[in-house]
Design a protein around this motif. Structure first.
Motif, short mmCIF file in Angstrom:
data_model
loop_
_atom_site.label_atom_id
_atom_site.label_comp_id
_atom_site.label_asym_id
_atom_site.label_seq_id
_atom_site.Cartn_x
_atom_site.Cartn_y
_atom_site.Cartn_z
N LYS A 250 -19.57 -36.10 12.79
CA LYS A 250 -19.76 -37.33 13.54
C LYS A 250 -20.48 -38.37 12.70
O LYS A 250 -20.10 -39.56 12.68
N ALA A 251 -21.53 -37.94 11.99
CA ALA A 251 -22.29 -38.88 11.16
C ALA A 251 -21.40 -39.50 10.08
O ALA A 251 -21.46 -40.72 9.85
N MET A 252 -20.58 -38.71 9.45
CA MET A 252 -19.69 -39.23 8.40
C MET A 252 -18.62 -40.14 8.99
O MET A 252 -18.27 -41.17 8.39
N ASP A 253 -18.10 -39.78 10.15
CA ASP A 253 -17.07 -40.62 10.78
C ASP A 253 -17.66 -41.96 11.21
O ASP A 253 -17.01 -43.00 11.08
N ASP A 254 -18.89 -41.94 11.72
CA ASP A 254 -19.54 -43.18 12.16
C ASP A 254 -19.70 -44.16 11.00
O ASP A 254 -19.55 -45.38 11.18
N GLU A 255 -20.00 -43.64 9.82
CA GLU A 255 -20.31 -44.51 8.69
C GLU A 255 -19.09 -44.82 7.82
O GLU A 255 -18.90 -45.95 7.36
N TYR A 256 -18.25 -43.82 7.60
CA TYR A 256 -17.16 -44.00 6.63
C TYR A 256 -15.77 -43.90 7.24
O TYR A 256 -14.79 -44.33 6.62
N GLY A 257 -15.68 -43.33 8.44
CA GLY A 257 -14.37 -43.01 8.98
C GLY A 257 -13.85 -41.74 8.32
O GLY A 257 -13.99 -41.57 7.11
N VAL A 258 -13.28 -40.85 9.10
CA VAL A 258 -12.71 -39.62 8.56
C VAL A 258 -11.23 -39.59 8.90
O VAL A 258 -10.84 -39.70 10.07
N LEU A 259 -10.40 -39.45 7.86
CA LEU A 259 -8.95 -39.45 8.05
C LEU A 259 -8.41 -38.04 8.26
O LEU A 259 -7.46 -37.84 9.00
N ARG A 260 -9.00 -37.08 7.57
CA ARG A 260 -8.64 -35.67 7.77
C ARG A 260 -9.72 -34.80 7.15
O ARG A 260 -10.54 -35.28 6.36
N GLY A 261 -9.71 -33.52 7.51
CA GLY A 261 -10.75 -32.64 6.98
C GLY A 261 -10.36 -31.18 7.06
O GLY A 261 -9.46 -30.79 7.80
N HIS A 262 -11.06 -30.40 6.28
CA HIS A 262 -10.90 -28.94 6.31
C HIS A 262 -12.27 -28.31 6.20
O HIS A 262 -13.10 -28.74 5.38
N VAL A 263 -12.53 -27.29 7.02
CA VAL A 263 -13.79 -26.57 6.95
C VAL A 263 -13.52 -25.12 6.58
O VAL A 263 -12.68 -24.45 7.18
N GLU A 264 -14.22 -24.66 5.56
CA GLU A 264 -14.18 -23.25 5.16
C GLU A 264 -15.57 -22.69 5.41
O GLU A 264 -16.55 -23.17 4.84
N THR A 265 -15.68 -21.70 6.28
CA THR A 265 -16.98 -21.13 6.56
C THR A 265 -17.12 -19.79 5.84
O THR A 265 -16.23 -18.95 5.90
N VAL A 266 -18.25 -19.64 5.17
CA VAL A 266 -18.63 -18.36 4.57
C VAL A 266 -19.72 -17.83 5.49
O VAL A 266 -20.85 -18.29 5.47
N HIS A 267 -19.33 -16.88 6.34
CA HIS A 267 -20.13 -16.51 7.50
C HIS A 267 -20.72 -15.12 7.35
O HIS A 267 -20.05 -14.18 6.89
N SER A 268 -21.98 -14.96 7.76
CA SER A 268 -22.58 -13.63 7.78
C SER A 268 -21.83 -12.72 8.74
O SER A 268 -21.20 -13.18 9.69
N PHE A 269 -21.90 -11.42 8.47
CA PHE A 269 -21.21 -10.49 9.37
C PHE A 269 -21.91 -10.41 10.71
O PHE A 269 -23.09 -10.77 10.83
N THR A 270 -21.20 -9.96 11.73
CA THR A 270 -21.74 -9.91 13.09
C THR A 270 -21.46 -8.54 13.70
O THR A 270 -20.73 -7.72 13.13
N ASN A 271 -22.03 -8.32 14.89
CA ASN A 271 -21.84 -7.04 15.57
C ASN A 271 -20.40 -6.80 16.00
O ASN A 271 -20.05 -5.67 16.37
N ASP A 272 -19.57 -7.83 15.95
CA ASP A 272 -18.17 -7.66 16.30
C ASP A 272 -17.41 -6.86 15.24
O ASP A 272 -16.33 -6.36 15.49
N GLN A 273 -17.99 -6.75 14.05
CA GLN A 273 -17.35 -6.01 12.97
C GLN A 273 -17.87 -4.57 12.92
O GLN A 273 -18.84 -4.23 13.59
N ASN A 274 -17.22 -3.76 12.11
CA ASN A 274 -17.61 -2.37 11.97
C ASN A 274 -18.50 -2.16 10.75
O ASN A 274 -18.28 -2.79 9.71
N LEU A 275 -19.49 -1.26 10.88
CA LEU A 275 -20.31 -0.91 9.72
C LEU A 275 -19.47 -0.19 8.67
O LEU A 275 -19.59 -0.44 7.46
N LEU A 276 -18.63 0.73 9.11
CA LEU A 276 -17.71 1.47 8.24
C LEU A 276 -16.30 1.28 8.76
O LEU A 276 -16.10 0.91 9.93
N ASP A 277 -15.32 1.50 7.91
CA ASP A 277 -13.92 1.31 8.32
C ASP A 277 -13.62 2.10 9.58
O ASP A 277 -13.88 3.30 9.67
N ASN A 278 -13.08 1.40 10.57
CA ASN A 278 -12.71 2.04 11.82
C ASN A 278 -11.76 1.10 12.56
O ASN A 278 -11.61 -0.07 12.19
#
Length: 481
Positions: free
Chosen positions: A299-327
């Motif tokens: 929002k801050a960038m769009d307010d000042e510069y305008g945003v024509l398109r974008g892409h977000v790549e998240t490098v995310h910590s693991f969560t409880n939804d995943q498995n500790l070991l393969d399963n």
């Protein structure tokens, strides 16, 4: 005396000043529901060293260190005023006072700057609003910590109950232990006792009933003295209006989901679209941690510069939804060991942008990689802007946004050259702009946004709950529009 002796004497003097600030900050919070801040960082219940570190952090965003010798006079001036519930940023008071050329005294300037919180203008302390947590996992326990921390004078939010499924012998003892100790976020700040006979946890004087139920339909909250409560669903089991409406039992007035809502459930990112919540809306969502991280800077960038398109790549910590070991896991790849692999997965954050920022017409795409760290993630936001700019201009703009804009509670800013993910554990902002990693080339900008996907997100949830409950107190000096 050597230079080192001078530096040490200066440090001891500042320690003494910070020590004198603690009872003033505590009394304002306890008796008047006033939270004292320094550049959006609360000083309530902070130690001497924490107060000094908070002041020193100002150099990261304001360019120079802020001394307690500068802020103490403003804190002292607050004690002479007839203040009502509010948040008062003494760092901003000191900064704006420096720029004021009218020759006012500190006392007169402070009285003028916080006039909206004094005398006939002040908000009167309201009766506390009951809160119920449905589910007590990672987010639920952090939200509980924040609710207990913010209980203040007792006139704000009051955590009255936690709803969980029964877990056998010593269930409540084990749940209280998880609240008391956290491998990532450390010890609970205070005391916790358990009464197994009455299924009650007592945390810093807050009496919290633990209700055992397998389904919302089993509970009549009024039987526990709970009324007009806001229920925070931390389970994610129900995501649409029909499912979440099952929580609207006797004693519950509103339901807030700590996951992206589906269908017509409003997805709220505090600081961006929380003012669109209708007074009679009973069901709403706080979206996801990643949505909260990217929407404010977008929002801050769009307010000042305008945003024509974008892409977000998240490098995310693991969560409880995943498995500790393969399963086996119903989702692709998430069945593979979380601590041993980088795992490509999907994110709904990009599509959720449209709900929080309906006026943004730019297409936003997104993807995610889960990595073997337990907390703190980074979103890499690549934007095509509406006009050309420079790296220096973008950084100056975002620094100012983090300091003075209405988004200053959502967006933080760091120039630390060696910043890594663990540095941001416990951050209360939705995201932190990493100045050193920012790249700008003409009309292309790439922002690196750190975020504590557990605690920072929990803070955003609390802000939404405060807003819908009517105990989101105004901040002074008011942020610049």
């Amino acid at each position: 005396m050597t230079v080192n002796d001078d530096s040490f004497t200066n440090w001891k003097n500042r320690e003494e000043i910070a020590e004198s600030m603690i009872p003033i900050i505590g009394k304002l919070h306890r008796e008047r529901d006033v939270t004292v801040l320094v550049h959006s960082r609360s000083l309530v219940n902070k130690s001497v060293v924490s107060i000094l570190k908070t002041h020193r952090f100002a150099r990261q965003i304001a360019g120079e260190e802020l001394s307690v010798t500068e802020t103490l006079p403003f804190l002292q001036a607050l004690t002479t005023l007839d203040l009502g519930p509010s948040q008062i940023d003494i760092g901003m008071l000191a900064a704006t006072y420096k720029c004021d050329d009218r020759g006012l005294s500190v006392e007169a300037f402070t009285a003028e700057a916080v006039a909206g919180a004094t005398g006939a203008n002040k908000i009167e302390c309201r009766e506390g609003r009951d809160v119920v947590l449905y589910g007590f996992g990672r987010i639920g326990r952090l939200v509980a910590r924040l609710l207990i921390e913010k209980s203040g004078s007792g006139n704000g939010l009051r955590l009255r109950a936690i709803v969980v499924r029964g877990g056998g012998d010593q269930d409540i003892v084990k749940r209280a232990s998880l609240l008391r100790r956290d491998s990532i976020h450390g010890q609970f700040q205070g005391t916790i006792t358990v009464d197994e006979a009455t299924d009650t946890i007592l945390a810093n004087g807050n009496e919290i009933k633990v209700i055992y139920a397998n389904d919302p339909s089993e509970i009549d909250y009024t039987a526990y003295g709970i009324k007009n409560a806001i229920l925070i669903d931390n389970t994610g089991k129900w995501r649409d209006r029909a499912g979440l409406s099952e929580h609207l039992r006797p004693g519950i007035d509103k339901v807030v989901l700590t996951a992206p809502g589906k269908g017509d459930v409003p997805n709220i990112v505090h600081g961006v679209n929380h003012d669109t919540i209708k007074p009679d809306e009973q069901i709403l969502s706080c979206a996801s941690c990643t949505t909260n991280a990217i929407v404010p800077p977008l929002k801050a960038m769009d307010d000042e510069y305008g945003v024509l398109r974008g892409h977000v790549e998240t490098v995310h910590s693991f969560t409880n939804d995943q498995n500790l070991l393969d399963n086996y896991h119903k989702a692709d790849r998430r069945g593979r060991s979380a601590p041993l692999n980088m795992v490509i997965t999907e994110t709904g954050a990009a599509s959720a942008v449209a709900k929080a920022l309906p006026d943004l017409k730019a297409p936003i795409t997104g993807s995610s990689i889960r990595v073997p760290v337990p907390d703190v993630s980074i979103a890499i936001l690549s934007l095509r802007l509406g006009r050309e700019t420079t790296r220096e201009e973008v950084l100056d703009y975002l620094r100012n946004v983090s300091l003075t804009s209405p988004l200053k509670r959502q967006i933080d800013f760091t120039t630390a050259p060696d910043a890594v993910s663990s540095d941001f554990i416990g951050s209360r902002h939705a995201s932190i702009v990493d100045a050193g990693a920012t790249k700008v080339d003409g009309d292309n900008a790439i922002l690196y946004l750190w975020y504590d996907n557990e605690f920072g997100y929990s803070c955003q949830v609390i802000r939404v709950v405060q807003h819908v409950s009517g105990v989101e107190y105004p901040t002074y000096p008011a942020p610049l529009a």
